[in-house]
Design a protein around this motif. Structure first.
Motif, PDB file in Angstrom:
ATOM      1  N   GLY A   9       0.806  -1.221   0.000  1.00 48.35           N
ATOM      2  CA  GLY A   9       0.000   0.000   0.000  1.00 48.35           C
ATOM      3  C   GLY A   9       0.834   1.262   0.000  1.00 48.35           C
ATOM      4  O   GLY A   9       1.843   1.351  -0.701  1.00 48.35           O
ATOM      5  N   SER A  10       0.405   2.218   0.830  1.00 46.18           N
ATOM      6  CA  SER A  10       1.035   3.551   0.756  1.00 46.18           C
ATOM      7  C   SER A  10       2.489   3.507   1.236  1.00 46.18           C
ATOM      8  O   SER A  10       3.330   4.274   0.778  1.00 46.18           O
ATOM      9  CB  SER A  10       0.225   4.550   1.578  1.00 46.18           C
ATOM     10  OG  SER A  10       0.597   4.479   2.924  1.00 46.18           O
ATOM     11  N   SER A  12       3.797   4.009   4.365  1.00 49.78           N
ATOM     12  CA  SER A  12       4.255   4.986   5.380  1.00 49.78           C
ATOM     13  C   SER A  12       5.161   4.297   6.398  1.00 49.78           C
ATOM     14  O   SER A  12       6.143   4.884   6.845  1.00 49.78           O
ATOM     15  CB  SER A  12       3.057   5.649   6.070  1.00 49.78           C
ATOM     16  OG  SER A  12       2.386   4.733   6.919  1.00 49.78           O
ATOM     17  N   ALA A  14       7.130   1.703   5.748  1.00 47.29           N
ATOM     18  CA  ALA A  14       8.395   1.475   5.034  1.00 47.29           C
ATOM     19  C   ALA A  14       9.215   2.761   5.032  1.00 47.29           C
ATOM     20  O   ALA A  14      10.429   2.748   5.253  1.00 47.29           O
ATOM     21  CB  ALA A  14       8.116   1.016   3.603  1.00 47.29           C
ATOM     22  N   ALA A  81       5.389  -4.717   5.877  1.00 44.92           N
ATOM     23  CA  ALA A  81       4.829  -3.436   6.319  1.00 44.92           C
ATOM     24  C   ALA A  81       3.612  -3.137   5.472  1.00 44.92           C
ATOM     25  O   ALA A  81       3.661  -2.411   4.480  1.00 44.92           O
ATOM     26  CB  ALA A  81       5.890  -2.344   6.146  1.00 44.92           C
ATOM     27  N   ILE A 102       3.911  -6.313  11.188  1.00 44.34           N
ATOM     28  CA  ILE A 102       3.195  -5.451  12.134  1.00 44.34           C
ATOM     29  C   ILE A 102       1.708  -5.589  11.864  1.00 44.34           C
ATOM     30  O   ILE A 102       1.256  -5.531  10.727  1.00 44.34           O
ATOM     31  CB  ILE A 102       3.656  -3.979  12.015  1.00 44.34           C
ATOM     32  CG1 ILE A 102       3.017  -3.148  13.133  1.00 44.34           C
ATOM     33  CG2 ILE A 102       3.368  -3.375  10.645  1.00 44.34           C
ATOM     34  CD1 ILE A 102       3.671  -1.788  13.318  1.00 44.34           C
ATOM     35  N   HIS A 103       0.973  -5.861  12.943  1.00 42.86           N
ATOM     36  CA  HIS A 103      -0.467  -6.014  12.808  1.00 42.86           C
ATOM     37  C   HIS A 103      -1.116  -4.858  13.576  1.00 42.86           C
ATOM     38  O   HIS A 103      -0.747  -4.611  14.730  1.00 42.86           O
ATOM     39  CB  HIS A 103      -0.909  -7.373  13.377  1.00 42.86           C
ATOM     40  CG  HIS A 103      -2.354  -7.652  13.207  1.00 42.86           C
ATOM     41  ND1 HIS A 103      -2.904  -8.020  11.995  1.00 42.86           N
ATOM     42  CD2 HIS A 103      -3.382  -7.566  14.077  1.00 42.86           C
ATOM     43  CE1 HIS A 103      -4.203  -8.172  12.143  1.00 42.86           C
ATOM     44  NE2 HIS A 103      -4.531  -7.897  13.390  1.00 42.86           N
ATOM     45  N   PRO A 104      -2.101  -4.170  12.955  1.00 43.22           N
ATOM     46  CA  PRO A 104      -2.654  -2.969  13.600  1.00 43.22           C
ATOM     47  C   PRO A 104      -3.739  -3.272  14.637  1.00 43.22           C
ATOM     48  O   PRO A 104      -4.811  -2.661  14.634  1.00 43.22           O
ATOM     49  CB  PRO A 104      -3.231  -2.200  12.413  1.00 43.22           C
ATOM     50  CG  PRO A 104      -3.652  -3.250  11.453  1.00 43.22           C
ATOM     51  CD  PRO A 104      -2.649  -4.379  11.608  1.00 43.22           C
ATOM     52  N   GLN A 170      -1.744   4.171  13.858  1.00 46.62           N
ATOM     53  CA  GLN A 170      -0.639   4.491  12.946  1.00 46.62           C
ATOM     54  C   GLN A 170       0.458   5.278  13.664  1.00 46.62           C
ATOM     55  O   GLN A 170       1.647   5.075  13.381  1.00 46.62           O
ATOM     56  CB  GLN A 170      -1.147   5.288  11.745  1.00 46.62           C
ATOM     57  CG  GLN A 170      -0.077   5.396  10.655  1.00 46.62           C
ATOM     58  CD  GLN A 170      -0.573   5.994   9.376  1.00 46.62           C
ATOM     59  OE1 GLN A 170      -0.959   7.173   9.367  1.00 46.62           O
ATOM     60  NE2 GLN A 170      -0.556   5.223   8.309  1.00 46.62           N
TER      61      GLN A 170
HETATM   62  C1  GRF Z   1      -0.630  -0.551   8.618  1.00 47.69           C
HETATM   63  O1  GRF Z   1      -1.851  -0.305   9.265  1.00 47.69           O
HETATM   64  C2  GRF Z   1      -0.052  -1.830   9.129  1.00 47.69           C
HETATM   65  O2  GRF Z   1      -0.288  -2.067  10.504  1.00 47.69           O
HETATM   66  C3  GRF Z   1      -0.814  -2.838   8.315  1.00 47.69           C
HETATM   67  O3  GRF Z   1      -0.944  -2.272   7.029  1.00 47.69           O
HETATM   68  C4  GRF Z   1      -0.850  -0.857   7.154  1.00 47.69           C
HETATM   69  C5  GRF Z   1       0.320  -0.397   6.324  1.00 47.69           C
HETATM   70  O4  GRF Z   1       0.254   0.983   6.213  1.00 47.69           O
HETATM   71  N1  GRF Z   1      -0.092  -4.087   8.268  1.00 47.69           N
HETATM   72  P1  GRF Z   1       1.408   1.698   5.314  1.00 47.69           P
HETATM   73  O5  GRF Z   1       1.291   1.153   3.899  1.00 47.69           O
HETATM   74  O6  GRF Z   1       2.734   1.361   5.947  1.00 47.69           O
HETATM   75  O7  GRF Z   1       1.091   3.167   5.402  1.00 47.69           O
END
Ligand code: GRF
Length: 189
Positions: A9-10, A12, A14, A81, A102-104, A170
């Protein structure tokens, strides 16, 4: 020591990890890998001059090109990530106790299949939880069930929307993930 970061994804997280290790000569982020050619992480990687490897389902699940490339590059730690695909068992087996995620949310609650991204925060709010947070864990073949390395929590107010929970979580991710990755690397000896 070399790290490879997987993101869908985005990116952030990383980016925070890249920022954290930018000045360090003992740790290198050798590669960022993604399954999503539109991922925001690609642009973030470019800004940090980190090579990006894109792959599709066939490349990731039908061949061992990703695993063998990571081995050839001498990657010491794989950091997930926001990577949305399950890792093939062959990759997990090739890097025992060398993959972190990492799990949110506060595992073991709100984990498992389908519990990722924004949906986790909706489930936490729907369950009326008083707190949420992050779980950083080793990845094994049961994915979210790997040994927990670190957890941090944040309060959830009854009036909080899933977006507000996501924002608080986050903040914890960005505050803790880079340092915890560093601690895991130091323990690799
Ligand atoms: C974060 O919420 C992380 O906990 C989950 O996916 C999301 C990644 O966000 N595994 P980003 O792409 O690092 O902004």
């Amino acid at each position: 020591r070399s790290i490879a970061i997987f993101a869908s994804g985005s990116g952030s997280n990383a980016e925070k990890i890249a920022e954290y290790f930018a000045g360090r000569t003992d740790i290198e982020i050798a590669l960022i890998l993604s399954n999503n050619p539109k991922a925001g992480v690609i642009e973030r990687a470019r800004r940090f001059h980190i090579p990006v490897l894109l792959f599709d389902r066939t490349g990731f699940y039908q061949t061992d090109q990703v695993t063998s490339l990571l081995q050839k590059q001498g990657i010491d730690l794989i950091v997930l990530a926001g990577f949305m695909w399950l890792l093939p068992a062959s990759l997990v087996q090739a890097f025992p106790n060398r993959i972190v995620n990492i799990h949110p949310a506060l595992l073991p609650k709100f984990g498992g299949k389908g519990m990722y991204g924004h949906f986790v925060h909706e489930a936490v709010v729907a369950a009326g939880e008083a707190e949420s947070g992050i779980t950083i864990h080793f990845v094994n073949e049961q994915y979210d069930e790997g040994q927990v390395i670190f957890q941090a929590n944040c309060p959830v107010e009854p009036t909080d929307s899933p977006d507000e929970v996501a924002r608080k979580v986050q903040v914890l991710e960005h505050r803790h993930y880079p340092r915890v990755v560093d601690e895991v690397l130091q323990r690799l000896g």
